[in-house]
Motif scaffolding. Structure first.
Motif, PDB file in Angstrom:
ATOM      1  N   LEU A 150       0.828  -1.212   0.000  1.00 14.67           N
ATOM      2  CA  LEU A 150       0.000   0.000   0.000  1.00 14.67           C
ATOM      3  C   LEU A 150       0.862   1.261   0.000  1.00 14.67           C
ATOM      4  O   LEU A 150       0.516   2.261  -0.644  1.00 14.67           O
ATOM      5  CB  LEU A 150      -0.919  -0.007   1.227  1.00 14.67           C
ATOM      6  CG  LEU A 150      -2.036  -1.044   1.230  1.00 14.67           C
ATOM      7  CD1 LEU A 150      -2.752  -1.048   2.571  1.00 14.67           C
ATOM      8  CD2 LEU A 150      -3.027  -0.781   0.101  1.00 14.67           C
ATOM      9  N   LEU A 151       1.985   1.218   0.699  1.00 20.84           N
ATOM     10  CA  LEU A 151       2.882   2.366   0.726  1.00 20.84           C
ATOM     11  C   LEU A 151       3.487   2.642  -0.644  1.00 20.84           C
ATOM     12  O   LEU A 151       3.880   3.777  -0.946  1.00 20.84           O
ATOM     13  CB  LEU A 151       4.004   2.137   1.746  1.00 20.84           C
ATOM     14  CG  LEU A 151       3.607   2.176   3.219  1.00 20.84           C
ATOM     15  CD1 LEU A 151       4.779   1.782   4.102  1.00 20.84           C
ATOM     16  CD2 LEU A 151       3.102   3.550   3.613  1.00 20.84           C
ATOM     17  N   LEU A 152       3.563   1.613  -1.491  1.00 16.87           N
ATOM     18  CA  LEU A 152       4.135   1.765  -2.825  1.00 16.87           C
ATOM     19  C   LEU A 152       3.065   2.034  -3.886  1.00 16.87           C
ATOM     20  O   LEU A 152       3.314   1.830  -5.074  1.00 16.87           O
ATOM     21  CB  LEU A 152       4.923   0.501  -3.198  1.00 16.87           C
ATOM     22  CG  LEU A 152       6.255   0.307  -2.482  1.00 16.87           C
ATOM     23  CD1 LEU A 152       6.856  -1.041  -2.842  1.00 16.87           C
ATOM     24  CD2 LEU A 152       7.226   1.433  -2.814  1.00 16.87           C
ATOM     25  N   HIS A 153       1.894   2.474  -3.461  1.00 13.18           N
ATOM     26  CA  HIS A 153       0.826   2.719  -4.431  1.00 13.18           C
ATOM     27  C   HIS A 153       1.223   3.810  -5.419  1.00 13.18           C
ATOM     28  O   HIS A 153       0.950   3.700  -6.621  1.00 13.18           O
ATOM     29  CB  HIS A 153      -0.461   3.114  -3.702  1.00 13.18           C
ATOM     30  CG  HIS A 153      -1.588   3.440  -4.625  1.00 13.18           C
ATOM     31  ND1 HIS A 153      -2.216   2.483  -5.388  1.00 13.18           N
ATOM     32  CD2 HIS A 153      -2.192   4.627  -4.930  1.00 13.18           C
ATOM     33  CE1 HIS A 153      -3.173   3.050  -6.118  1.00 13.18           C
ATOM     34  NE2 HIS A 153      -3.176   4.350  -5.858  1.00 13.18           N
ATOM     35  N   ARG A 154       1.861   4.851  -4.927  1.00 14.04           N
ATOM     36  CA  ARG A 154       2.266   5.957  -5.797  1.00 14.04           C
ATOM     37  C   ARG A 154       3.776   5.901  -6.017  1.00 14.04           C
ATOM     38  O   ARG A 154       4.551   6.599  -5.353  1.00 14.04           O
ATOM     39  CB  ARG A 154       1.850   7.288  -5.177  1.00 14.04           C
ATOM     40  CG  ARG A 154       0.336   7.496  -5.189  1.00 14.04           C
ATOM     41  CD  ARG A 154      -0.068   8.771  -4.492  1.00 14.04           C
ATOM     42  NE  ARG A 154      -1.506   9.013  -4.619  1.00 14.04           N
ATOM     43  CZ  ARG A 154      -2.167   9.913  -3.908  1.00 14.04           C
ATOM     44  NH1 ARG A 154      -1.531  10.666  -3.026  1.00 14.04           N
ATOM     45  NH2 ARG A 154      -3.467  10.071  -4.072  1.00 14.04           N
ATOM     46  N   THR A 155       4.177   5.074  -6.946  1.00 16.33           N
ATOM     47  CA  THR A 155       5.602   4.907  -7.224  1.00 16.33           C
ATOM     48  C   THR A 155       6.198   6.108  -7.943  1.00 16.33           C
ATOM     49  O   THR A 155       7.418   6.210  -8.069  1.00 16.33           O
ATOM     50  CB  THR A 155       5.819   3.646  -8.071  1.00 16.33           C
ATOM     51  OG1 THR A 155       4.989   3.724  -9.252  1.00 16.33           O
ATOM     52  CG2 THR A 155       5.443   2.400  -7.289  1.00 16.33           C
ATOM     53  N   ASP A 156       5.334   7.024  -8.425  1.00 12.85           N
ATOM     54  CA  ASP A 156       5.835   8.215  -9.098  1.00 12.85           C
ATOM     55  C   ASP A 156       6.289   9.284  -8.116  1.00 12.85           C
ATOM     56  O   ASP A 156       6.831  10.316  -8.540  1.00 12.85           O
ATOM     57  CB  ASP A 156       4.752   8.791 -10.029  1.00 12.85           C
ATOM     58  CG  ASP A 156       3.468   9.115  -9.280  1.00 12.85           C
ATOM     59  OD1 ASP A 156       3.117   8.359  -8.354  1.00 12.85           O
ATOM     60  OD2 ASP A 156       2.818  10.132  -9.621  1.00 12.85           O
ATOM     61  N   ARG A 157       6.066   9.057  -6.832  1.00 12.96           N
ATOM     62  CA  ARG A 157       6.500  10.007  -5.815  1.00 12.96           C
ATOM     63  C   ARG A 157       7.750   9.468  -5.119  1.00 12.96           C
ATOM     64  O   ARG A 157       7.672   8.498  -4.355  1.00 12.96           O
ATOM     65  CB  ARG A 157       5.399  10.247  -4.785  1.00 12.96           C
ATOM     66  CG  ARG A 157       4.166  10.927  -5.375  1.00 12.96           C
ATOM     67  CD  ARG A 157       3.250  11.413  -4.278  1.00 12.96           C
ATOM     68  NE  ARG A 157       2.127  12.171  -4.804  1.00 12.96           N
ATOM     69  CZ  ARG A 157       1.254  12.827  -4.043  1.00 12.96           C
ATOM     70  NH1 ARG A 157       1.380  12.790  -2.713  1.00 12.96           N
ATOM     71  NH2 ARG A 157       0.259  13.498  -4.594  1.00 12.96           N
ATOM     72  N   PRO A 158       8.920  10.068  -5.370  1.00 14.47           N
ATOM     73  CA  PRO A 158      10.173   9.542  -4.806  1.00 14.47           C
ATOM     74  C   PRO A 158      10.157   9.446  -3.278  1.00 14.47           C
ATOM     75  O   PRO A 158      10.675   8.473  -2.708  1.00 14.47           O
ATOM     76  CB  PRO A 158      11.228  10.554  -5.292  1.00 14.47           C
ATOM     77  CG  PRO A 158      10.619  11.173  -6.512  1.00 14.47           C
ATOM     78  CD  PRO A 158       9.150  11.223  -6.254  1.00 14.47           C
ATOM     79  N   ARG A 159       9.552  10.432  -2.616  1.00 12.18           N
ATOM     80  CA  ARG A 159       9.540  10.398  -1.153  1.00 12.18           C
ATOM     81  C   ARG A 159       8.707   9.234  -0.633  1.00 12.18           C
ATOM     82  O   ARG A 159       9.028   8.641   0.410  1.00 12.18           O
ATOM     83  CB  ARG A 159       8.994  11.722  -0.607  1.00 12.18           C
ATOM     84  CG  ARG A 159       9.933  12.898  -0.821  1.00 12.18           C
ATOM     85  CD  ARG A 159       9.341  14.185  -0.275  1.00 12.18           C
ATOM     86  NE  ARG A 159       9.080  14.101   1.147  1.00 12.18           N
ATOM     87  CZ  ARG A 159       8.462  15.049   1.854  1.00 12.18           C
ATOM     88  NH1 ARG A 159       8.043  16.144   1.232  1.00 12.18           N
ATOM     89  NH2 ARG A 159       8.271  14.912   3.141  1.00 12.18           N
ATOM     90  N   ALA A 160       7.655   8.888  -1.351  1.00 15.40           N
ATOM     91  CA  ALA A 160       6.835   7.740  -0.945  1.00 15.40           C
ATOM     92  C   ALA A 160       7.620   6.444  -1.077  1.00 15.40           C
ATOM     93  O   ALA A 160       7.532   5.553  -0.225  1.00 15.40           O
ATOM     94  CB  ALA A 160       5.566   7.678  -1.791  1.00 15.40           C
ATOM     95  N   VAL A 161       8.411   6.329  -2.140  1.00 16.24           N
ATOM     96  CA  VAL A 161       9.221   5.127  -2.340  1.00 16.24           C
ATOM     97  C   VAL A 161      10.298   5.020  -1.271  1.00 16.24           C
ATOM     98  O   VAL A 161      10.543   3.937  -0.717  1.00 16.24           O
ATOM     99  CB  VAL A 161       9.854   5.145  -3.750  1.00 16.24           C
ATOM    100  CG1 VAL A 161      10.793   3.959  -3.931  1.00 16.24           C
ATOM    101  CG2 VAL A 161       8.766   5.128  -4.817  1.00 16.24           C
TER     102      VAL A 161
END
Length: 334
Positions: A150-161
């Motif tokens: 779930l944390l990797l849902h938005r892989t286009d956001r570097p800070r999320a990755v």
């Protein structure tokens, strides 16, 4: 136990069906998510009601079906603590799932998100009713894996990755500690049933190396509840969708506290580990509350507030006030 097991499996089955219906992504995501959450909520409500009637002696039959559980089914056990956790996890899971439907409306990856959300809810529900060390460990690992997805849902956001990778590293360290502790517990007592381990420990039976075992359990709980120095992953994970943040704050972060409360008689036999837990919890509570005051982002402010509240809960566990810690857990989750 059968009803509790059904409540835990309902979201998992919904997620599995969703994976088979990818061609109808938007509609399948809505139906599967809502159905899983509402099904779990209904079954959990029936389970809690039957347990309560059994405790009151109103509905206990000749086979003791509605009486307080004295046995486990496939590692699932119903007692006062698991009923309280069911009454917490199921309603909050339903709220988060319902919110996610509207929040992610139009998101091209909504079906994937809903699938992993259903899987994670299933794992957390199973964790809440686990009466066996093996099942508790497996559900703990499954919940951690679901959260990572779930944390990797938005892989286009570097800070999320980056935040997801940090959570993965901290989580794996906690998983190793917990796996080793459970293996040593099983070897020391010759059983994996939590109720038997708790009863024998309360009776004064202490296996060799219990202090090491409790220390490992405490470390696993500290990584899960974002205690110092393992706290950074929680505020950094605010780049993820808000339903994930809600699920973390209300459910998964509390898993460490539930672990300590479930094994509290074992922890009491190692006062040195509890003393360390109390000191760390106190420091974390002060740190989280102080940093929260200077945050300008609302989600990061809530993250540090959660860190502080988890510190208070760890402090309560370290002082042996496990009933107060349980009340704190439920109150903070809601």
């Amino acid at each position: 136990e059968g009803l509790a097991l059904a409540a835990a499996l309902a979201p998992f089955l919904a997620g599995f069906l969703l994976s088979l219906a990818r061609r109808f992504e938007a509609d399948a995501a809505r139906r599967a998510t809502a159905g899983a959450a509402l099904g779990t909520l209904f079954i959990a409500a029936v389970t809690c009601l039957l347990y309560g009637l059994g405790r009151l002696g109103i509905a206990s039959g000749p086979d003791g079906l509605l009486s307080p559980s004295s046995s486990a089914l496939l590692g699932v056990r119903i007692d006062g603590l698991s009923v309280l956790m069911l009454a917490t996890v199921a309603p909050i899971g339903a709220v988060v799932a319902r919110y996610a439907i509207r929040y992610l409306d139009g998101d091209p990856r909504q079906a994937r998100f809903s699938q992993w959300l259903a899987f994670t809810l299933s794992a957390v529900t199973l964790l809440a009713v686990s009466g066996d060390l093996i099942l508790l460990l497996l559900s703990w690992l499954a919940a951690s894996s679901g959260l990572h997805r779930l944390l990797l849902h938005r892989t286009d956001r570097p800070r999320a990755v980056v935040a997801a990778r940090g959570r993965w590293l901290v989580g794996r360290a906690g998983d190793v500690c917990l796996a080793v502790a459970f293996a040593l517990l099983a070897l020391g007592f010759g059983t994996t049933e939590i109720a038997e381990i708790v009863e024998r420990t309360a009776a004064g039976e202490v296996p060799a190396g219990l202090s090491v075992i409790v220390g490992l359990i405490v470390l696993a709980a500290m990584t899960s509840t974002a205690q110092l120095p393992f706290h950074a992953w929680l505020p950094d994970s605010m780049e993820t969708p808000t339903p994930v943040s809600a699920l973390m704050h209300a459910g998964l972060v509390n898993a460490g506290g539930y672990l300590l409360i479930r094994l509290s008689p074992v922890l009491v036999a190692a006062p040195a580990a509890l003393a360390v837990l109390a000191v760390v919890g106190c420091a974390t509570a002060v740190f989280g509350a102080t940093v929260m005051l200077v945050q300008t982002d609302v989600k990061r402010k809530l993250a540090y507030s959660t860190i502080s509240q988890m510190g208070f809960m760890m402090l309560q566990c370290g002082l042996g006030a496990f009933a107060a810690a349980g009340l704190h857990l439920i109150g903070h989750a809601y």
